[in-house]
Design a protein around this motif. Structure first.
Motif, PDB file in Angstrom:
ATOM      1  N   ARG A 140       0.821  -1.206   0.000  1.00 15.71           N
ATOM      2  CA  ARG A 140       0.000   0.000   0.000  1.00 15.71           C
ATOM      3  C   ARG A 140       0.862   1.267   0.000  1.00 15.71           C
ATOM      4  O   ARG A 140       0.607   2.229   0.721  1.00 15.71           O
ATOM      5  CB  ARG A 140      -0.966   0.023   1.192  1.00 15.71           C
ATOM      6  N   ALA A 141       1.944   1.235  -0.766  1.00 13.17           N
ATOM      7  CA  ALA A 141       2.780   2.423  -0.880  1.00 13.17           C
ATOM      8  C   ALA A 141       2.010   3.516  -1.610  1.00 13.17           C
ATOM      9  O   ALA A 141       1.187   3.242  -2.476  1.00 13.17           O
ATOM     10  CB  ALA A 141       4.060   2.080  -1.648  1.00 13.17           C
ATOM     11  N   ILE A 142       2.291   4.774  -1.219  1.00 17.79           N
ATOM     12  CA  ILE A 142       1.637   5.897  -1.874  1.00 17.79           C
ATOM     13  C   ILE A 142       2.380   6.175  -3.182  1.00 17.79           C
ATOM     14  O   ILE A 142       3.564   6.514  -3.171  1.00 17.79           O
ATOM     15  CB  ILE A 142       1.659   7.149  -0.973  1.00 17.79           C
ATOM     16  N   VAL A 143       1.695   5.983  -4.298  1.00 18.15           N
ATOM     17  CA  VAL A 143       2.310   6.228  -5.600  1.00 18.15           C
ATOM     18  C   VAL A 143       1.486   7.266  -6.346  1.00 18.15           C
ATOM     19  O   VAL A 143       0.267   7.280  -6.279  1.00 18.15           O
ATOM     20  CB  VAL A 143       2.410   4.930  -6.424  1.00 18.15           C
ATOM     21  N   GLY A 144       2.181   8.139  -7.073  1.00 17.97           N
ATOM     22  CA  GLY A 144       1.505   9.194  -7.820  1.00 17.97           C
ATOM     23  C   GLY A 144       2.109  10.544  -7.476  1.00 17.97           C
ATOM     24  O   GLY A 144       3.111  10.650  -6.772  1.00 17.97           O
ATOM     25  N   THR A 145       1.513  11.604  -7.997  1.00 16.48           N
ATOM     26  CA  THR A 145       1.938  12.976  -7.717  1.00 16.48           C
ATOM     27  C   THR A 145       0.959  13.551  -6.704  1.00 16.48           C
ATOM     28  O   THR A 145      -0.221  13.723  -7.007  1.00 16.48           O
ATOM     29  CB  THR A 145       1.949  13.806  -9.003  1.00 16.48           C
ATOM     30  N   PHE A 146       1.430  13.859  -5.488  1.00 18.83           N
ATOM     31  CA  PHE A 146       0.511  14.060  -4.365  1.00 18.83           C
ATOM     32  C   PHE A 146      -0.425  15.257  -4.547  1.00 18.83           C
ATOM     33  O   PHE A 146      -1.533  15.269  -4.013  1.00 18.83           O
ATOM     34  CB  PHE A 146       1.292  14.177  -3.053  1.00 18.83           C
ATOM     35  N   GLN A 147      -0.029  16.284  -5.331  1.00 19.22           N
ATOM     36  CA  GLN A 147      -0.933  17.427  -5.515  1.00 19.22           C
ATOM     37  C   GLN A 147      -2.228  17.049  -6.227  1.00 19.22           C
ATOM     38  O   GLN A 147      -3.212  17.783  -6.156  1.00 19.22           O
ATOM     39  CB  GLN A 147      -0.241  18.537  -6.324  1.00 19.22           C
ATOM     40  N   TYR A 148      -2.231  15.905  -6.930  1.00 21.17           N
ATOM     41  CA  TYR A 148      -3.397  15.487  -7.699  1.00 21.17           C
ATOM     42  C   TYR A 148      -4.002  14.189  -7.167  1.00 21.17           C
ATOM     43  O   TYR A 148      -4.840  13.593  -7.819  1.00 21.17           O
ATOM     44  CB  TYR A 148      -3.001  15.332  -9.179  1.00 21.17           C
ATOM     45  N   MET A 149      -3.577  13.783  -5.982  1.00 25.50           N
ATOM     46  CA  MET A 149      -4.057  12.534  -5.411  1.00 25.50           C
ATOM     47  C   MET A 149      -5.385  12.716  -4.695  1.00 25.50           C
ATOM     48  O   MET A 149      -5.634  13.745  -4.068  1.00 25.50           O
ATOM     49  CB  MET A 149      -3.036  11.979  -4.416  1.00 25.50           C
ATOM     50  N   ALA A 150      -6.211  11.700  -4.755  1.00 24.11           N
ATOM     51  CA  ALA A 150      -7.464  11.671  -4.012  1.00 24.11           C
ATOM     52  C   ALA A 150      -7.172  11.334  -2.551  1.00 24.11           C
ATOM     53  O   ALA A 150      -6.136  10.734  -2.235  1.00 24.11           O
ATOM     54  CB  ALA A 150      -8.407  10.644  -4.624  1.00 24.11           C
ATOM     55  N   PRO A 151      -8.069  11.706  -1.623  1.00 22.77           N
ATOM     56  CA  PRO A 151      -7.831  11.409  -0.202  1.00 22.77           C
ATOM     57  C   PRO A 151      -7.550   9.932   0.071  1.00 22.77           C
ATOM     58  O   PRO A 151      -6.640   9.603   0.848  1.00 22.77           O
ATOM     59  CB  PRO A 151      -9.144  11.857   0.455  1.00 22.77           C
ATOM     60  N   GLU A 152      -8.312   9.042  -0.575  1.00 21.95           N
ATOM     61  CA  GLU A 152      -8.100   7.613  -0.317  1.00 21.95           C
ATOM     62  C   GLU A 152      -6.727   7.155  -0.811  1.00 21.95           C
ATOM     63  O   GLU A 152      -6.139   6.224  -0.272  1.00 21.95           O
ATOM     64  CB  GLU A 152      -9.209   6.770  -0.963  1.00 21.95           C
ATOM     65  N   GLN A 153      -6.208   7.834  -1.845  1.00 25.50           N
ATOM     66  CA  GLN A 153      -4.896   7.489  -2.382  1.00 25.50           C
ATOM     67  C   GLN A 153      -3.807   7.921  -1.401  1.00 25.50           C
ATOM     68  O   GLN A 153      -2.823   7.199  -1.186  1.00 25.50           O
ATOM     69  CB  GLN A 153      -4.707   8.153  -3.737  1.00 25.50           C
ATOM     70  N   LEU A 154      -3.974   9.113  -0.799  1.00 23.93           N
ATOM     71  CA  LEU A 154      -3.000   9.604   0.173  1.00 23.93           C
ATOM     72  C   LEU A 154      -2.974   8.732   1.426  1.00 23.93           C
ATOM     73  O   LEU A 154      -1.937   8.599   2.075  1.00 23.93           O
ATOM     74  CB  LEU A 154      -3.345  11.051   0.560  1.00 23.93           C
ATOM     75  N   GLU A 155      -4.126   8.143   1.753  1.00 22.03           N
ATOM     76  CA  GLU A 155      -4.195   7.293   2.938  1.00 22.03           C
ATOM     77  C   GLU A 155      -3.729   5.868   2.661  1.00 22.03           C
ATOM     78  O   GLU A 155      -3.711   5.035   3.558  1.00 22.03           O
ATOM     79  CB  GLU A 155      -5.640   7.273   3.466  1.00 22.03           C
ATOM     80  N   GLY A 156      -3.351   5.592   1.392  1.00 17.07           N
ATOM     81  CA  GLY A 156      -2.886   4.255   1.059  1.00 17.07           C
ATOM     82  C   GLY A 156      -3.996   3.233   0.968  1.00 17.07           C
ATOM     83  O   GLY A 156      -3.736   2.029   1.009  1.00 17.07           O
ATOM     84  N   LYS A 157      -5.237   3.707   0.829  1.00 22.74           N
ATOM     85  CA  LYS A 157      -6.369   2.790   0.716  1.00 22.74           C
ATOM     86  C   LYS A 157      -6.489   2.271  -0.709  1.00 22.74           C
ATOM     87  O   LYS A 157      -5.796   2.721  -1.618  1.00 22.74           O
ATOM     88  CB  LYS A 157      -7.659   3.491   1.139  1.00 22.74           C
ATOM     89  N   GLU A 158      -7.408   1.346  -0.905  1.00 15.08           N
ATOM     90  CA  GLU A 158      -7.645   0.800  -2.235  1.00 15.08           C
ATOM     91  C   GLU A 158      -8.152   1.900  -3.159  1.00 15.08           C
ATOM     92  O   GLU A 158      -8.991   2.727  -2.781  1.00 15.08           O
ATOM     93  CB  GLU A 158      -8.674  -0.336  -2.149  1.00 15.08           C
ATOM     94  N   THR A 159      -7.632   1.925  -4.382  1.00 20.14           N
ATOM     95  CA  THR A 159      -8.060   2.922  -5.367  1.00 20.14           C
ATOM     96  C   THR A 159      -8.883   2.251  -6.456  1.00 20.14           C
ATOM     97  O   THR A 159      -8.741   1.057  -6.717  1.00 20.14           O
ATOM     98  CB  THR A 159      -6.843   3.620  -6.007  1.00 20.14           C
ATOM     99  N   ASP A 160      -9.742   3.056  -7.085  1.00 18.94           N
ATOM    100  CA  ASP A 160     -10.531   2.560  -8.204  1.00 18.94           C
ATOM    101  C   ASP A 160     -10.733   3.694  -9.190  1.00 18.94           C
ATOM    102  O   ASP A 160     -10.040   4.715  -9.120  1.00 18.94           O
ATOM    103  CB  ASP A 160     -11.855   1.955  -7.728  1.00 18.94           C
ATOM    104  N   VAL A 161     -11.674   3.546 -10.103  1.00 22.84           N
ATOM    105  CA  VAL A 161     -11.850   4.534 -11.162  1.00 22.84           C
ATOM    106  C   VAL A 161     -12.190   5.905 -10.599  1.00 22.84           C
ATOM    107  O   VAL A 161     -11.884   6.939 -11.206  1.00 22.84           O
ATOM    108  CB  VAL A 161     -12.947   4.093 -12.153  1.00 22.84           C
ATOM    109  N   ARG A 162     -12.796   5.966  -9.419  1.00 23.28           N
ATOM    110  CA  ARG A 162     -13.171   7.244  -8.832  1.00 23.28           C
ATOM    111  C   ARG A 162     -11.953   8.035  -8.365  1.00 23.28           C
ATOM    112  O   ARG A 162     -12.032   9.252  -8.180  1.00 23.28           O
ATOM    113  CB  ARG A 162     -14.158   7.015  -7.688  1.00 23.28           C
TER     114      ARG A 162
END
Length: 359
Positions: A180-202
């Motif tokens: 559950r590493a945080i991957v991506g560019t954080f300025q454009y990340m969704a809250p669930e992505q920053l928390e390392g949760k499961e991501t989906d199309v949303r």
């Protein structure tokens, strides 16, 4: 080690560098077999020695090769030579959205067009079972033929849509993200992505909302003096309404973006298809959706003058109608009668004859 012009990778000849990202260096090159210009993305040597990085690089190639869409950069080939791993991509002339935003916000019409193109590309990727997870201005290319979505290096199969994906791809995705590493560019990340949760199309819907906001205002939706303050803004703050920064922006676009940026994924638009339809509706509806006309103030002035002139003419016609149609008052009747003089009455010369009130 950077490649110099003239270096050969199989049938491809390096012409010069184009840029570099976290997942590879990009070069302009020539396909000597087909005599066409292409782009080659190379995994840097210090990353190629990492099995995880190399697996992610190869996964991008497999991911993009399965996506065929006019708004997604095409992948032509993959290979390795002397420890150099590379993919051959469609060469795109133009500028990145990041370069364009450095000049200021985009016109409303362009925001709607570029936004619809990105949504269409995401719609295709999501239908195939792929979540991009790194949607940002640097990964969007503006070309003469339209918008192109780039760099699926952080893409992964969607847990909802990946049933059609191969089992080995699912296993690879799990091995690369199981921590559950945080991957991506954080300025454009969704809250669930920053928390390392499961991501989906949303998760991509949220990033698309951030892009739409930045294209409309020329400012990032979430900004701060440090990484921590930006993350805090994404988790708990709401950006200023687009209309307060760009008064001529259509209210319908502001509502769409606010919906994309909802903290709770369940409160966002649920598919890129829905976002695309909304953007196209705002674009096609024009002033009915609140999109100002190019010469709106001049149009309003002319309209007022036309209405005032019509009202004045109507009043003039009504006045004339009343004067000539309404019946005039009847003329006064003349009363005529004869009075007999009394017996023996003799008129006085040059005198004045009068009747007494009692006759």
């Amino acid at each position: 080690m950077a490649l110099t012009a003239g270096t050969k990778l199989g049938p491809y000849e390096i012409l010069g560098p184009l840029g570099a990202g976290g997942m590879g260096e990009v070069y302009r090159a020539r396909d000597t077999r087909l005599d066409r210009t292409i782009a080659i993305k190379i995994l840097p040597e210090h990353l190629a020695s990492d099995p995880g990085r190399r697996a992610r690089f190869e996964r991008e190639a497999r991911t993009v090769s399965g996506l065929s869409h006019p708004n997604i950069c095409a992948l032509f080939d993959i290979g390795d030579q002397d420890g150099i791993y590379y993919v051959v991509l469609e060469y795109l002339g133009g500028e990145t959205l990041a370069d364009r935003l450095a000049k200021g916000p985009l016109p409303v019409s362009e925001v709607l067009k570029v936004g619809a193109d990105i949504a269409s590309a995401l719609e295709s990727a999501h239908r195939y079972g792929v979540v991009h997870r790194d949607l940002k201005p640097a990964n969007v290319m503006l070309t003469k033929t339209g918008t192109k979505l780039l760099d699926f290096g952080l893409a992964k199969p969607s847990p909802v849509l990946a049933s059609a994906a191969a089992d080995d791809t699912q296993t690879l995705a799990k091995s690369l993200t199981e921590e559950r590493a945080i991957v991506g560019t954080f300025q454009y990340m969704a809250p669930e992505q920053l928390e390392g949760k499961e991501t989906d199309v949303r998760t991509d819907i949220f990033a698309l909302g951030v892009l739409l906001y930045e294209m409309s205002t020329g400012r990032r939706a979430f900004d701060g003096a440090s990484r921590a303050s930006v993350i805090a803004a994404i988790m708990s703050s709401e950006p200023a309404p687009i209309g307060t920064l760009q008064p001529l922006s259509p209210p319908a676009l502001d509502r769409l973006v606010q919906n994309c940026l909802a903290k709770d994924p369940d409160r966002r638009w649920q598919t890129a298809h829905d976002v695309r339809l909304q953007l196209e509706w705002i674009r096609d509806a024009g002033s009915q959706a609140g999109v100002p006309r190019v010469k709106g103030q001049r149009w309003i002035t002319r309209e007022r003058i036309a209405w005032a002139s019509a009202l004045f003419l109507l009043l003039a016609v009504a006045t004339t109608f009343v004067r000539y149609v309404q019946p005039s008052s009847p003329p006064q009747r003349k009363i005529m009668f004869t009075v007999e003089p009394p017996p023996g009455y003799k008129p006085i010369p040059d005198g004045i004859t009068a009747l007494s009130p009692d006759g």
